[in-house]
Scaffold this motif. Structure first.
Motif, mmCIF file in Angstrom:
data_model
loop_
_atom_site.group_PDB
_atom_site.id
_atom_site.type_symbol
_atom_site.label_atom_id
_atom_site.label_comp_id
_atom_site.label_asym_id
_atom_site.label_seq_id
_atom_site.Cartn_x
_atom_site.Cartn_y
_atom_site.Cartn_z
ATOM 1 N N THR A 157 15.793 3.114 34.349
ATOM 2 C CA THR A 157 15.432 1.850 34.897
ATOM 3 C C THR A 157 15.907 1.454 36.120
ATOM 4 O O THR A 157 17.443 1.256 36.064
ATOM 5 C CB THR A 157 15.214 0.733 33.827
ATOM 6 O OG1 THR A 157 14.605 1.499 32.666
ATOM 7 C CG2 THR A 157 14.364 -0.233 34.256
ATOM 8 N N LEU A 232 10.162 6.090 28.217
ATOM 9 C CA LEU A 232 9.345 5.455 27.342
ATOM 10 C C LEU A 232 9.333 3.873 27.638
ATOM 11 O O LEU A 232 10.013 3.097 27.698
ATOM 12 C CB LEU A 232 9.463 5.712 25.929
ATOM 13 C CG LEU A 232 8.546 4.933 24.918
ATOM 14 C CD1 LEU A 232 7.206 5.373 25.199
ATOM 15 C CD2 LEU A 232 8.931 5.418 23.532
ATOM 16 N N GLY A 233 7.914 3.343 27.863
ATOM 17 C CA GLY A 233 7.828 1.867 28.279
ATOM 18 C C GLY A 233 7.460 1.894 29.644
ATOM 19 O O GLY A 233 6.914 0.867 30.054
ATOM 20 N N GLU A 236 9.980 -1.563 34.611
ATOM 21 C CA GLU A 236 10.904 -2.527 33.901
ATOM 22 C C GLU A 236 9.945 -3.730 33.035
ATOM 23 O O GLU A 236 10.303 -4.132 32.048
ATOM 24 C CB GLU A 236 11.548 -3.363 34.701
ATOM 25 C CG GLU A 236 12.812 -4.086 34.309
ATOM 26 C CD GLU A 236 14.028 -4.289 35.295
ATOM 27 O OE1 GLU A 236 14.072 -3.611 36.323
ATOM 28 O OE2 GLU A 236 15.029 -5.345 35.005
ATOM 29 N N SER A 237 8.705 -4.079 33.778
ATOM 30 C CA SER A 237 7.828 -5.277 33.033
ATOM 31 C C SER A 237 7.296 -4.921 31.733
ATOM 32 O O SER A 237 7.199 -5.875 31.145
ATOM 33 C CB SER A 237 6.724 -5.665 34.160
ATOM 34 O OG SER A 237 5.975 -4.519 34.359
ATOM 35 N N THR A 238 7.211 -3.614 31.472
ATOM 36 C CA THR A 238 6.676 -3.131 30.156
ATOM 37 C C THR A 238 7.883 -2.573 29.603
ATOM 38 O O THR A 238 7.402 -1.703 28.640
ATOM 39 C CB THR A 238 5.470 -2.024 30.385
ATOM 40 O OG1 THR A 238 5.819 -1.217 31.516
ATOM 41 C CG2 THR A 238 4.431 -2.977 30.816
ATOM 42 N N ALA A 239 9.197 -2.785 29.673
ATOM 43 C CA ALA A 239 10.081 -2.468 28.639
ATOM 44 C C ALA A 239 10.641 -1.171 28.914
ATOM 45 O O ALA A 239 11.138 -0.294 27.956
ATOM 46 C CB ALA A 239 9.809 -3.059 27.264
ATOM 47 N N TYR A 241 13.238 -0.088 30.108
ATOM 48 C CA TYR A 241 14.430 0.054 29.741
ATOM 49 C C TYR A 241 14.933 0.270 28.246
ATOM 50 O O TYR A 241 15.918 0.831 28.078
ATOM 51 C CB TYR A 241 15.357 -1.361 30.236
ATOM 52 C CG TYR A 241 14.797 -2.647 29.704
ATOM 53 C CD1 TYR A 241 14.933 -3.039 28.255
ATOM 54 C CD2 TYR A 241 13.655 -3.427 30.610
ATOM 55 C CE1 TYR A 241 14.151 -4.257 27.885
ATOM 56 C CE2 TYR A 241 12.999 -4.513 30.260
ATOM 57 C CZ TYR A 241 13.221 -5.070 28.651
ATOM 58 O OH TYR A 241 12.603 -6.033 28.398
ATOM 59 N N LYS A 242 13.776 0.126 27.281
ATOM 60 C CA LYS A 242 14.109 0.501 25.972
ATOM 61 C C LYS A 242 14.220 1.976 25.878
ATOM 62 O O LYS A 242 15.053 2.649 25.064
ATOM 63 C CB LYS A 242 13.071 -0.100 25.045
ATOM 64 C CG LYS A 242 13.281 -1.747 25.269
ATOM 65 C CD LYS A 242 12.182 -2.251 24.242
ATOM 66 C CE LYS A 242 12.371 -3.695 23.936
ATOM 67 N NZ LYS A 242 11.385 -4.464 23.118
ATOM 68 N N GLY A 243 13.175 2.530 26.747
ATOM 69 C CA GLY A 243 13.116 4.286 26.585
ATOM 70 C C GLY A 243 14.205 4.562 27.234
ATOM 71 O O GLY A 243 14.889 5.704 26.696
ATOM 72 N N TYR A 244 14.696 4.114 28.088
ATOM 73 C CA TYR A 244 16.005 4.425 28.877
ATOM 74 C C TYR A 244 17.398 4.336 28.196
ATOM 75 O O TYR A 244 18.073 5.211 27.788
ATOM 76 C CB TYR A 244 16.270 3.549 30.148
ATOM 77 C CG TYR A 244 17.718 3.566 30.805
ATOM 78 C CD1 TYR A 244 18.445 4.354 30.793
ATOM 79 C CD2 TYR A 244 18.140 2.240 31.305
ATOM 80 C CE1 TYR A 244 19.745 4.630 31.113
ATOM 81 C CE2 TYR A 244 19.397 2.041 31.542
ATOM 82 C CZ TYR A 244 20.473 2.992 31.614
ATOM 83 O OH TYR A 244 21.565 2.999 32.104
ATOM 84 N N MET B 185 17.182 -3.341 20.530
ATOM 85 C CA MET B 185 15.712 -3.595 21.044
ATOM 86 C C MET B 185 14.652 -3.459 19.988
ATOM 87 O O MET B 185 14.869 -2.841 18.876
ATOM 88 C CB MET B 185 15.336 -2.340 21.871
ATOM 89 C CG MET B 185 15.601 -0.990 21.069
ATOM 90 S SD MET B 185 15.048 0.316 22.177
ATOM 91 C CE MET B 185 13.435 0.646 21.392
ATOM 92 N N THR B 189 6.895 -3.640 22.678
ATOM 93 C CA THR B 189 7.223 -3.786 23.740
ATOM 94 C C THR B 189 7.784 -4.935 24.279
ATOM 95 O O THR B 189 8.886 -5.035 24.849
ATOM 96 C CB THR B 189 5.910 -3.810 24.893
ATOM 97 O OG1 THR B 189 4.956 -2.390 24.553
ATOM 98 C CG2 THR B 189 6.247 -3.798 26.402
ATOM 99 N N TRP B 209 1.282 -5.360 26.331
ATOM 100 C CA TRP B 209 2.164 -6.107 25.600
ATOM 101 C C TRP B 209 1.704 -6.542 24.203
ATOM 102 O O TRP B 209 2.330 -6.428 23.241
ATOM 103 C CB TRP B 209 2.391 -7.450 26.352
ATOM 104 C CG TRP B 209 3.452 -7.510 27.380
ATOM 105 C CD1 TRP B 209 3.825 -6.292 28.148
ATOM 106 C CD2 TRP B 209 4.245 -8.550 28.011
ATOM 107 N NE1 TRP B 209 4.899 -6.634 29.027
ATOM 108 C CE2 TRP B 209 5.092 -7.899 28.977
ATOM 109 C CE3 TRP B 209 4.115 -9.932 27.736
ATOM 110 C CZ2 TRP B 209 5.770 -8.852 29.847
ATOM 111 C CZ3 TRP B 209 4.881 -10.801 28.570
ATOM 112 C CH2 TRP B 209 5.755 -10.322 29.370
ATOM 113 N N LEU B 232 6.078 -0.342 21.669
ATOM 114 C CA LEU B 232 6.568 0.148 23.020
ATOM 115 C C LEU B 232 5.866 1.340 23.332
ATOM 116 O O LEU B 232 5.660 2.453 22.637
ATOM 117 C CB LEU B 232 8.203 0.650 22.616
ATOM 118 C CG LEU B 232 9.056 1.179 23.943
ATOM 119 C CD1 LEU B 232 9.063 0.076 25.003
ATOM 120 C CD2 LEU B 232 10.316 1.679 23.189
ATOM 121 N N GLY B 233 5.617 1.130 24.502
ATOM 122 C CA GLY B 233 4.705 2.394 25.112
ATOM 123 C C GLY B 233 3.512 1.692 25.651
ATOM 124 O O GLY B 233 2.566 2.104 26.269
#
Lengths: 378, 378
Positions: A157, A232-233, A236-239, A241-244, B185, B189, B209, B232-233
């Motif tokens: 991200t 995945l995600g 940044e607005s749809t997360a 950073y979680k997949g990262y 996490m 999402t 979301w 998420l995704g």
């Protein structure tokens, strides 16, 4: 889910025949029988489950690595050090499939005593579908986990370059009448192969799949192939950073924990520029160590009942699925009807057959039915 | 990342004073000193890290559960069964924080011998931030993992009802000069609290979301709050089934593996209609069991160097971060300057202080500076 449609204009080959042929071919590369059998078993499992990108279609690349001396087809993993529930293997730059089969079997054996165990492998190579090793544990009634690092294709991200792999997470568990739950997912939104498919189909890409070389969202497959996959995600607005974060955790438990190569330092998996030196993580957890026998699978079956009977969103393309369901259905069908391979894949395998003098098994042309499902005929 | 901005018009309180006050208050509910200390430690860690939703702001809800007799503040976890690396605890419906601290410490101790160990807990309650337990292991030089199931708020891909929790995944590891990597996490999402923030701000929601009660994508917070979070995704086209799969795996390793409640059968975490009966998973892996001492953290530091120095996408809001970085920076600042609490939060705590006769510690008004960062003054 990553099961591709049956190829159009392709052929089918019986799984058992393809298995024997593949093992024989791998032996010609210098692998002993048992190593070749492991490689063949895992490649055919991938083909059966419809993950063509990780099955026998990869054989030319393994052949190239073996011929170039970049990997050693005869190498056996060596147990280096460890404690009663955590072991480190050096794969000695052999087939990742064989090292993985040995490592997960070792973890299963130790988990029978200790309740859980982990095998870590360094100095390894591409190991096919991550899910196979997790399923190996689930076949013994255990929860199996399999992770590997891979060469950098994903941009963290905010970054505009590829620094992490698609680093998959695979988890499998026995699920009563449902057989198994098998989650086998790249930690990127989609695999690179899906962008190649989009390129062939002339599709545009949704936001969240990939960025172009300038770092902005890729709308065409060409931009994406020149850029990086997104975690995945997505944005940044749809997360994203979680997949990262998940990709980084996989890297931490494989390359970093094992002492293998990691992140941007990994040489392309099928490059002859140098060995891959991948790290892999295998874990088995025995539910029966803390439950009455079979109670875990019975409860998981109940949960899947509840999930798959859920009322649906508008325009749902089908019922709620459980992880691994499409792949298991495909495998059941292809065990019976033969494995569908597309014309390019078929041509590739026949070329290898000719080169190594291992006659390719009988195939049948696929006749596409009105339902869209292929069926085979001679 | 889920660190909220400093509240506007709020106050600060010194962390140590808030810790002592919280422990004293929890003791008044009937918890022995050591149990109350664990609860206070974990709530204040959450406040320090800027995760206000999981810190002392939750105290009124714990108080409500204790007063209603729905949870038992004095209960201690009991080791039920297990093998050398896998243990099952019955939390006996006590504070999740205390059961979790005992369980991760048990796993750390066994991992010192075995290389890795897992503690599973059933009959538990809300345990605050998942990351705290993983960090507990990382403080001992180990990789820590913490998972919990939660009450159903997330709709599986294709379903239009909530059947799974936001089921978080937390992983922490020592990272040399970076301190720790801490991924913590939800597998949705975004958390439900983020939608409540959007409602207060009058924002519209991005696709991915949440869905509304009819199952279509929610564009307003009101629709989302009446509907379900998305995994998420997000949508199926952007691989929301992976987040669904991750949530299911967390459920499998917590509720299903432990014999606790699971999925749609979990009663709301703060409902007095019945006990939560949550399942939790704690794991410690000792890198030094298979590495030279310190080698793991040194390699992880090198990887973070490479990630955080990456060239950026256009309009990046800042550099590439590593998981847990914003929370650690916030904690460092708030340890020094005091913990910022918003007016509503402050009023709530003062009411509890009055009710239980535990005077609330001294606070200072926040003066908002030009930089947007709050600073405290008397």
């Amino acid at each position: 889910m990553p099961v591709y449609d049956d190829p159009v204009g392709g052929r089918t080959v019986q799984a058992e025949a393809l298995l024997v042929w593949t093992s024989t071919l791998v032996q010609r590369l210098g692998a002993p029988d048992d190593i070749a059998d492991d490689v063949a078993e895992i490649l055919i499992a991938s083909d059966l489950r419809g993950i063509a990108s990780h099955g026998t279609a990869r054989l030319p690349q393994y052949v190239k690595l073996a011929e170039a001396g970049v990997m050693n087809p005869a190498a056996r993993p060596r147990l280096e050090r460890g404690k009663s529930s955590l072991s480190l293997f050096d794969a000695q730059n052999g087939f990742g499939h064989h090292a993985g089969r040995v490592a997960i079997d070792h973890a299963i054996q130790l988990a029978t005593e200790a309740g859980t165990a982990i095998s870590i492998v360094r100095n390894s190579n591409h190991y096919g579908i991550a899910g196979w090793y997790a399923m190996r544990a689930a076949e013994k009634g255990m929860i199996g986990i399999s992770l590997t690092n891979t060469s950098p294709l994903v941009a963290p991200t905010r970054a505009r370059v590829s620094l992490l792999g698609t680093n998959p997470i695979a988890v499998a568990a026995p699920a009563g009448k449902y057989g198994m739950v098998v989650l086998d997912m790249a930690t990127s939104t989609i695999p690179r192969g899906r962008i190649e498919v989009a390129a062939r189909r002339g599709e545009t890409l949704p936001v969240g799949w990939a960025i172009g070389p300038d770092g902005s969202s890729a709308t065409t497959p060409a931009e994406a192939l020149a850029g990086s996959l997104q975690p995945l995600g997505g944005e940044e607005s749809t997360a994203g950073y979680k997949g990262y974060g998940l990709s980084l955790i996989v890297e931490m438990l494989t390359g970093i924990l094992s002492g293998a190569a990691f992140g941007p330092n990994i040489i392309g998996l099928f490059s002859t520029a140098g060995k891959s030196d991948l790290g892999q993580f295998y874990m088995a957890i025995d539910p029966d160590a803390i439950n009455d026998s079979g109670a875990f699978a019975a409860r998981l079956e109940t949960l899947i009942d509840q999930l798959t009977r859920a009322p649906l969103i508008p325009n749902a393309p089908g019922p709620v699925l459980y992880p691994g369901q499409p792949e298991a259905e495909r495998a059941g069908r292809q065990k019976r009807d033969g494995i569908a391979i597309d014309p390019e894949h078929h041509t590739t395998l026949v070329a290898l057959a000719d080169k190594y003098g291992v006659p390719f098994p009988e195939t049948r042309a696929i006749e596409t039915t009105a339902s869209g499902h292929g069926s085979a005929r001679a």
